[in-house]
Design a protein around this motif. Structure first.
Motif, short mmCIF file in Angstrom:
data_model
loop_
_atom_site.label_atom_id
_atom_site.label_comp_id
_atom_site.label_asym_id
_atom_site.label_seq_id
_atom_site.Cartn_x
_atom_site.Cartn_y
_atom_site.Cartn_z
N ALA A 200 -2.33 -2.51 2.15
CA ALA A 200 -1.14 -1.39 0.67
C ALA A 200 -0.28 -0.91 2.66
O ALA A 200 0.99 -0.61 2.13
N ILE A 201 -0.99 -0.23 3.64
CA ILE A 201 0.33 0.00 4.53
C ILE A 201 0.98 -0.98 4.88
O ILE A 201 2.33 -0.68 5.45
N PHE A 202 0.49 -2.31 5.26
CA PHE A 202 1.38 -3.43 5.72
C PHE A 202 2.38 -3.42 5.16
O PHE A 202 3.83 -3.49 4.79
N LEU A 251 11.29 7.84 8.82
CA LEU A 251 10.35 7.39 10.00
C LEU A 251 8.84 8.51 9.30
O LEU A 251 7.95 7.66 9.70
N ILE A 252 9.56 9.39 8.68
CA ILE A 252 8.38 10.30 9.24
C ILE A 252 7.51 9.39 8.23
O ILE A 252 6.11 10.44 7.30
N VAL A 257 2.04 8.31 6.03
CA VAL A 257 1.49 7.16 5.29
C VAL A 257 0.36 6.89 6.10
O VAL A 257 -1.07 6.22 5.25
N PHE A 258 0.67 6.01 6.88
CA PHE A 258 -0.25 5.62 7.30
C PHE A 258 -1.89 6.05 8.30
O PHE A 258 -2.53 5.99 8.62
N ARG A 263 -7.95 5.79 8.89
CA ARG A 263 -9.76 5.85 8.19
C ARG A 263 -9.57 3.65 7.90
O ARG A 263 -10.60 3.42 8.69
N HIS A 264 -9.50 4.26 6.95
CA HIS A 264 -9.88 2.58 5.77
C HIS A 264 -8.53 1.45 6.93
O HIS A 264 -9.61 0.68 6.97
N PHE A 265 -7.41 1.59 7.52
CA PHE A 265 -7.15 0.41 8.28
C PHE A 265 -7.94 -0.29 9.48
O PHE A 265 -8.42 -0.40 9.64
#
Length: 275
Positions: A200-202, A251-252, A257-258, A263-265
């Motif tokens: 999801a992050i990527f 940017l923010i 989100v990251f 922690r999950h990442f």
């Protein structure tokens, strides 16, 4: 010596973190400075006189309807494109990992083969197809393109992660009479949370920061923030009063989100490194 070496490592990591945050901090300071100050000196000079910093640039940005509309367009593109990819890839990854159906390995091989197709190859054919069906220049068209090109990697990632789940756990659940849907929602998804969060992050970062696809498939009414900022730069040159706060706004959100899923990442990155 062990404590000393640990302290050195922590110091190096702190320095690297500060260097990584320096451009973002400089952009934030520049967004708070008047245009004439940004034109005459570097952002670091404001640290000696912080009283000159002001939020007037952000007030002007909020009054810029084009930038604000583009920001919400970016949200409307990034969130559905991320959610759709995560949901479809989770279902497909479980099917490829644990369900038996005809042609499973060949279909998965075809999905993996799509990873080597450059995004530039599909721009013109997909643009013609979207134009024929009325999706060209719309937000749904941009979302569909991002979903299509995000799914191969997503399916590949989640399939390999789900395949590492112990087979005995799934067999025990089936013995208890659980359906495949119940196994997927109650067992596979909780165990696969680190990989799903990483995906999801990527996906979110890729879609949020994209400009190539948006330049081609989005019109002036559906353009995201990256295209709007590029248009401001082309029209007004060094309009720092708009570009700096707009760039920091762009940017923010992904940075937030990251850190929200950090922690999950990290769990997803470290998965499989230790028993």
């Amino acid at each position: 010596m062990r404590q000393l070496s640990r302290g050195v490592v922590q110091l190096i990591l702190a320095v690297v973190g500060l260097l990584w945050l320096a451009p973002a901090f400089g952009l934030f300071v520049s967004s708070l400075r008047p245009d004439q100050d940004n034109a005459s000196s570097g952002w670091w000079t404001a640290l000696t006189n912080p009283g000159d910093l002001t939020f007037d640039n952000y007030s002007a940005l909020l009054d810029n309807s084009g930038i604000i509309d583009s920001f919400w367009n970016t949200v409307l593109i990034s969130v559905p494109a991320t959610v759709t990819v995560v949901v479809v890839a989770s279902l497909a990854g479980y099917a490829f990992a644990w369900l038996e159906f005809p042609g499973r390995d060949w279909i998965f091989l075809a999905v993996v083969g799509m990873l080597v197709v450059p995004i530039q190859v599909g721009l013109l054919p997909v643009a013609k197809m979207f134009g024929a069906v009325g999706l060209f220049g719309t937000i749904p068209g941009v979302i569909l393109f991002h979903v299509a090109y995000g799914l191969p990697f997503a399916v590949f990632l989640l399939r390999n992660y789900f395949a590492e789940i112990p087979k005995e756990m799934l067999e025990a659940a089936r013995t208890e009479g659980c359906s495949e849907l119940r196994i997927f929602t109650s067992l596979v998804l909780p165990l696969g949370r680190p990989a799903i969060a990483s995906l999801a992050i990527f996906q979110f970062l890729w879609v949020w920061n994209d400009m190539l696809v948006a330049l081609i498939f989005a019109d002036s009414q559906s353009q995201p923030l990256t295209v709007a900022l590029q248009s401001e730069m082309r029209q007004f040159g060094s309009n720092i009063g708009v570009l700096a706060p707009g760039a920091f706004l762009s940017l923010i959100v992904p940075v937030t989100v990251f850190f929200a899923f950090q922690r999950h990442f990290v769990q997803g990155v470290m998965a499989g490194s230790v028993k």
